[in-house]
Design a protein around this motif. Structure first.
Motif, PDB file in Angstrom:
ATOM      1  N   UNK A  84      -0.338   1.039  -5.817  1.00 32.34           N
ATOM      2  CA  UNK A  84       0.801   1.362  -6.589  1.00 32.34           C
ATOM      3  C   UNK A  84       0.063   2.804  -7.256  1.00 32.34           C
ATOM      4  N   UNK A  85       0.975   3.705  -7.815  1.00 35.69           N
ATOM      5  CA  UNK A  85       0.662   5.346  -8.692  1.00 35.69           C
ATOM      6  C   UNK A  85       0.041   4.879  -9.959  1.00 35.69           C
ATOM      7  N   UNK A  86      -1.253   6.041  -9.658  1.00 38.03           N
ATOM      8  CA  UNK A  86      -1.393   6.330 -11.112  1.00 38.03           C
ATOM      9  C   UNK A  86      -3.039   4.873 -11.055  1.00 38.03           C
ATOM     10  N   UNK A  87      -2.924   3.657 -10.950  1.00 34.16           N
ATOM     11  CA  UNK A  87      -3.959   2.832 -10.693  1.00 34.16           C
ATOM     12  C   UNK A  87      -4.318   2.223  -9.436  1.00 34.16           C
ATOM     13  N   UNK A  88      -3.169   2.287  -8.740  1.00 33.14           N
ATOM     14  CA  UNK A  88      -4.171   2.095  -6.472  1.00 33.14           C
ATOM     15  C   UNK A  88      -4.033   0.571  -6.851  1.00 33.14           C
ATOM     16  N   UNK A  89      -4.817   0.044  -6.477  1.00 33.76           N
ATOM     17  CA  UNK A  89      -5.235  -1.709  -6.148  1.00 33.76           C
ATOM     18  C   UNK A  89      -5.893  -2.333  -7.543  1.00 33.76           C
ATOM     19  N   UNK A  90      -6.136  -1.164  -8.778  1.00 32.08           N
ATOM     20  CA  UNK A  90      -6.883  -1.524  -9.476  1.00 32.08           C
ATOM     21  C   UNK A  90      -5.633  -2.465 -10.657  1.00 32.08           C
ATOM     22  N   UNK A 144     -11.078 -10.167   1.160  1.00 31.08           N
ATOM     23  CA  UNK A 144     -11.950 -10.534   2.868  1.00 31.08           C
ATOM     24  C   UNK A 144     -11.160 -11.799   3.426  1.00 31.08           C
ATOM     25  N   UNK A 145     -11.219 -12.868   2.925  1.00 28.57           N
ATOM     26  CA  UNK A 145     -10.253 -13.389   3.809  1.00 28.57           C
ATOM     27  C   UNK A 145      -8.599 -13.417   3.808  1.00 28.57           C
ATOM     28  N   UNK A 146      -8.042 -12.223   2.935  1.00 24.07           N
ATOM     29  CA  UNK A 146      -7.293 -11.778   2.935  1.00 24.07           C
ATOM     30  C   UNK A 146      -7.123 -10.809   4.647  1.00 24.07           C
ATOM     31  N   UNK A 147      -7.715  -9.607   4.654  1.00 30.04           N
ATOM     32  CA  UNK A 147      -7.582  -8.436   4.945  1.00 30.04           C
ATOM     33  C   UNK A 147      -8.301  -8.462   5.947  1.00 30.04           C
ATOM     34  N   UNK A 148      -9.622  -9.252   5.826  1.00 31.80           N
ATOM     35  CA  UNK A 148     -10.604  -9.117   7.039  1.00 31.80           C
ATOM     36  C   UNK A 148     -12.043  -8.505   7.010  1.00 31.80           C
ATOM     37  N   UNK A 149     -12.857  -7.625   7.309  1.00 32.83           N
ATOM     38  CA  UNK A 149     -13.940  -7.462   7.547  1.00 32.83           C
ATOM     39  C   UNK A 149     -14.093  -6.482   6.928  1.00 32.83           C
ATOM     40  N   UNK A 150     -12.537  -4.938   7.607  1.00 31.84           N
ATOM     41  CA  UNK A 150     -12.691  -3.731   7.095  1.00 31.84           C
ATOM     42  C   UNK A 150     -11.439  -3.390   6.305  1.00 31.84           C
ATOM     43  N   UNK A 151     -11.299  -3.633   5.617  1.00 32.89           N
ATOM     44  CA  UNK A 151      -9.734  -3.084   5.244  1.00 32.89           C
ATOM     45  C   UNK A 151      -9.998  -2.230   3.758  1.00 32.89           C
ATOM     46  N   UNK A 152      -8.614  -0.983   3.766  1.00 36.47           N
ATOM     47  CA  UNK A 152      -8.508   0.226   2.574  1.00 36.47           C
ATOM     48  C   UNK A 152      -8.313  -0.462   0.855  1.00 36.47           C
ATOM     49  N   UNK A 153      -8.882   0.197   0.411  1.00 33.02           N
ATOM     50  CA  UNK A 153      -8.407  -0.423  -0.815  1.00 33.02           C
ATOM     51  C   UNK A 153      -8.472   1.026  -1.855  1.00 33.02           C
ATOM     52  N   UNK A 154      -7.864   1.281  -2.636  1.00 27.07           N
ATOM     53  CA  UNK A 154      -8.021   2.262  -3.813  1.00 27.07           C
ATOM     54  C   UNK A 154      -8.073   2.470  -5.156  1.00 27.07           C
ATOM     55  N   UNK A 155      -8.889   2.774  -5.450  1.00 28.16           N
ATOM     56  CA  UNK A 155     -10.006   2.708  -6.782  1.00 28.16           C
ATOM     57  C   UNK A 155      -8.988   4.051  -7.617  1.00 28.16           C
ATOM     58  N   UNK A 156      -7.674   4.140  -8.262  1.00 28.50           N
ATOM     59  CA  UNK A 156      -6.622   4.955  -8.553  1.00 28.50           C
ATOM     60  C   UNK A 156      -5.938   5.431  -7.443  1.00 28.50           C
TER      61      UNK A 156
END
Length: 450
Positions: free
Chosen positions: A46-52, A68-80
């Protein structure tokens, strides 16, 4: 009055405001297609916060396991708005931490302008980190560890506060330029009075020793000698580099060990008949090391191990592309609980670390001390410290469970594994002299407090 005359300014302002909001939205979400364009899954930001957003209400160990259980061994995440690739794939971990380490030398950028913190090894980058690391490493050789004695000071309060101030680290994740913009506020958030006391204490100790030829053979002397040639001119003053780390992580691991030994009396008794505790003795106790490694697997002190890409990099023939500045995170707590790597992962089983069982498992599935050139510089010191402490306690005391509850950890964005409930019972194995009664009371207070 002509209606168009009244509406025209209003419409103009509405258009300006909507356009400004759209531009801001596009700016703060510009990076949000970074992973989807590469076909990499992950939670929707989401804007500003990403996944935080809401991370301060989560239990971070459980949160990481679920991701990890939901998205697997490699996935993208956003810090802001900053892309952060999470990985538990052993081949990619090897590439980032060892094989192609020259592309991932740095850790997360934290723009601290605070004098006492900006030269901490954990925050240093590039050549500056290499220089400090090479200067500090000699202090942790086996021969120096054997010589060291402990400087005992009252520093409990400094680290009991760690959970409260480290939550402010969230600001540096979502708003990476926050502390560099508001330096004085950053110092108030991070440098608590207990830290200032430690800094002043160390400065005074080193100053006094510089005026004396007496040898102490303790850690302060060894570390200071190792880095004596590495000093920087800061604000026209000579600044000595200090190391302040591992007290909280080591004490937490010792508490976790007592907790598991209380619930596994058969394992505890295997450690009992060990004889006199010494440096040489603990070097030849493989089962004790297996116990500590299993504790560190279940409860890695650092929940996540991070690296930052320092130059563009492609992995697996371009399947995954890393841009300079992108973050990479290995969620150590979640990695250590993956069924694929550790069958029945919630079971406390030191035999996982027997030579034959270790040989069957990739070495890149264990991140308690990190991996590669930027692993924990004090790993040997910490392991010996814990071995001696555990061996000494087991000789004198027996730990037993007093209630059937699991270890419980603080909620919120705390990157160190901090528990708030780890209750065990303690009883003497044999009588002790009266003058050692205070030691027993102190041990009981510390264990029950943790």
């Amino acid at each position: 009055m002509d209606v168009s005359t009244v509406l025209s300014p209003l419409v103009t302002w509405v258009v300006i405001i909507i356009s400004a909001l759209y531009i801001i939205y596009r700016y703060v979400t510009a990076s949000f297609n970074y992973f989807s364009d590469q076909g990499i899954p992950g939670p929707r930001p989401i804007p500003i916060f990403g996944n935080m957003w809401g991370i301060w209400r989560e239990n971070l160990p459980e949160h990481d396991v679920k991701l990890v259980k939901k998205y697997g061994k490699i996935f993208g995440y956003y810090d802001g708005s900053k892309p952060n690739l999470w990985i538990t794939d052993v081949d990619l971990i090897k590439a980032v931490c060892i094989k192609d380490f020259d592309h991932f030398v740095d850790r997360r950028s934290v723009n601290l302008t605070i004098k006492v913190m900006r030269k901490w090894m954990i925050l240093m980058k590039g050549q500056g980190w290499r220089d400090i690391r090479s200067s500090v490493t000699p202090a942790f050789t086996p021969s120096k560890i054997k010589l060291r004695r402990y400087c005992r000071v009252r520093i409990e309060n400094c680290f009991l506060s760690v959970h409260f101030f480290i939550s402010e680290y969230l600001f540096t994740v979502v708003f990476p330029n926050f502390l560099s913009t508001f330096g004085s506020l950053g110092e108030k958030l991070y440098v608590i009075d207990d830290f200032k006391f430690i800094f002043r204490l160390l400065e005074n100790v080193i100053l006094e020793r510089s005026q004396s030829k007496k040898k102490y053979n303790d850690f302060i002397e060894i570390a200071n000698e190792s880095i004596s040639e590495f000093k920087k001119e800061i604000d026209s003053k000579t600044s000595t580099l200090f190391m302040l780390a591992a007290f909280d992580t080591t004490s937490t691991t010792l508490t976790n060990t007592c907790f598991q030994l209380a619930r596994n009396p058969d394992i505890q008794e295997k450690l009992y008949d060990i004889g006199e505790v010494s440096h040489d003795m603990v070097q030849d106790m493989p089962y004790l090391e297996m116990v500590i490694q299993e504790v560190l697997r279940l409860y890695p002190p650092l929940l996540r191990v991070e690296r930052q890409c320092t130059k563009d990099y492609s992995y697996d023939n371009g399947r995954i592309h890393f841009k300079k500045g992108q973050l990479v995170t290995v969620p150590a707590y979640a990695l250590h609980r993956m069924e694929e790597y550790y069958p029945d992962p919630e079971k406390f089983d030191p035999d996982r670390w027997s030579p034959e069982n270790k040989a069957k498992r990739s070495p890149y599935t264990f991140m308690a001390f990190g991996l590669g050139p930027r692993n924990c510089v004090g790993m040997r010191f910490a392991m010996e410290e814990m071995k001696i402490a555990i061996a000494t306690m087991i000789q004198k005391f027996r730990f037993f469970p007093v209630k059937e509850t699991p270890l419980r950890f603080f909620d919120g964005f705390c990157i160190l594994l901090q528990h708030f409930d780890a209750t065990v019972g303690v009883e003497l194995r044999q009588s002790i002299p009266t003058d050692r009664y205070d030691l027993l009371l102190h041990l009981r207070r510390r264990i029950f407090k943790n």
